[in-house]
Design a protein around this motif. Structure first.
Motif, short mmCIF file in Angstrom:
data_model
loop_
_atom_site.label_atom_id
_atom_site.label_comp_id
_atom_site.label_asym_id
_atom_site.label_seq_id
_atom_site.Cartn_x
_atom_site.Cartn_y
_atom_site.Cartn_z
N ASP A 5 0.84 -1.20 0.00
CA ASP A 5 0.00 0.00 0.00
C ASP A 5 0.88 1.25 0.00
O ASP A 5 1.99 1.25 0.57
N ARG A 60 -9.02 -0.01 -8.57
CA ARG A 60 -8.91 -0.02 -7.11
C ARG A 60 -7.52 -0.47 -6.67
O ARG A 60 -6.94 0.06 -5.71
N SER A 61 -6.96 -1.46 -7.37
CA SER A 61 -5.63 -1.95 -7.06
C SER A 61 -4.58 -0.86 -7.31
O SER A 61 -3.64 -0.68 -6.52
N ARG A 79 -4.72 1.66 -4.53
CA ARG A 79 -4.14 1.15 -3.29
C ARG A 79 -2.63 1.33 -3.23
O ARG A 79 -2.08 1.71 -2.19
#
Length: 249
Positions: free
Chosen positions: A129, A152-153, A156
């Protein structure tokens, strides 16, 4: 009612768990001639599109950059110079053939000190992250099975304040240009692929995948849904290509 187990592969409907392998087959086939075909297909204009993307990135010395679906390394090579010896560039691609072509190309250019190569799926990036200062994906998002999961990945692994840039074919802004573009994509492009790369079907798929990709406003909304802020896009070549930029708040 939509079937969640199905997705599109070009204009065809396939099982979701089969698409990645089918896309892999396309890029295994075209990897060795990928750079040549890019120059021929775009008349060299793809270099201008990538240069503008790099300018929007704001990448500086000492930063970490992730280039997803980095293929043969055009963006990674530029970023390597920008981040310098104290920075890091990761060229990631799901396709081993493309990754190997990129590694050989950059190694031949003497770019070895600050670049790493990772075979990775954009939907589940194998990085910590809040790790990268900037992330790019050029002409790769349309091939991803679950684009929302990929966005979304990407969100992150970016640091707060980090920038995500998505360079992709998009929707032409005039009907006339759209008609001309269709004629080129579905009549000339597959023939060119057959002549140069010995593969017309892969380039037919590439043309179809462009038409199935979300338009500019839809992709902007998807990036915002994934958590990106201050999202904007810039049309190039009449909207044939657009680069979207989002910031991780």
């Amino acid at each position: 009612m939509a079937d969640d187990n199905k997705t599109h592969f070009g204009f065809n409907t396939v099982d979701r768990n089969e698409k990645a392998g089918m896309v892999a087959g396309v890029f295994h086939s075209v990897a060795s001639r990928y750079d040549l075909m890019n120059d021929l297909m775009s008349g060299g204009i793809h270099r201008m599109w990538k240069r503008f993307t790099i300018e929007l990135s704001g990448v500086r010395r000492g930063q970490r950059v992730l280039d997803i679906a980095g293929g043969t390394g055009d963006l990674a090579a530029k970023f390597s110079k920008l981040v310098g010896p104290t920075g890091q560039v990761v060229l990631a691609d799901i396709n081993s053939s493309m990754l190997e072509v990129g590694r050989e190309k950059l190694t031949d250019k003497g770019i070895v000190a600050n670049i790493d190569y990772v075979q990775a799926n954009a939907e589940c990036l194998p990085f910590p992250d809040d790790y990268f200062d900037c992330l790019t994906i050029a002409f790769g998002l349309r091939n991803v099975t679950d684009k929302d999961a990929a966005l979304r990945s990407m969100h992150r692994v970016l640091k707060p304040g980090g920038r995500c840039l998505v360079l992709e074919f998009s929707k032409p802004q005039s009907d006339l240009l759209s008609k001309v573009y269709d004629q080129y994509s579905f009549n000339i492009l597959p023939r060119m692929g057959q002549l140069v790369a010995g593969d017309s079907e892969s380039y037919r798929y590439l043309a179809e995948s462009i038409r199935m990709h979300p338009d500019q406003e839809t992709l902007k909304d998807m990036m915002e849904d994934a958590g990106f802020a201050n999202t904007s896009y810039y049309n190039m070549t009449g909207g044939i290509v657009a680069v979207h930029r989002g910031i991780k708040a």
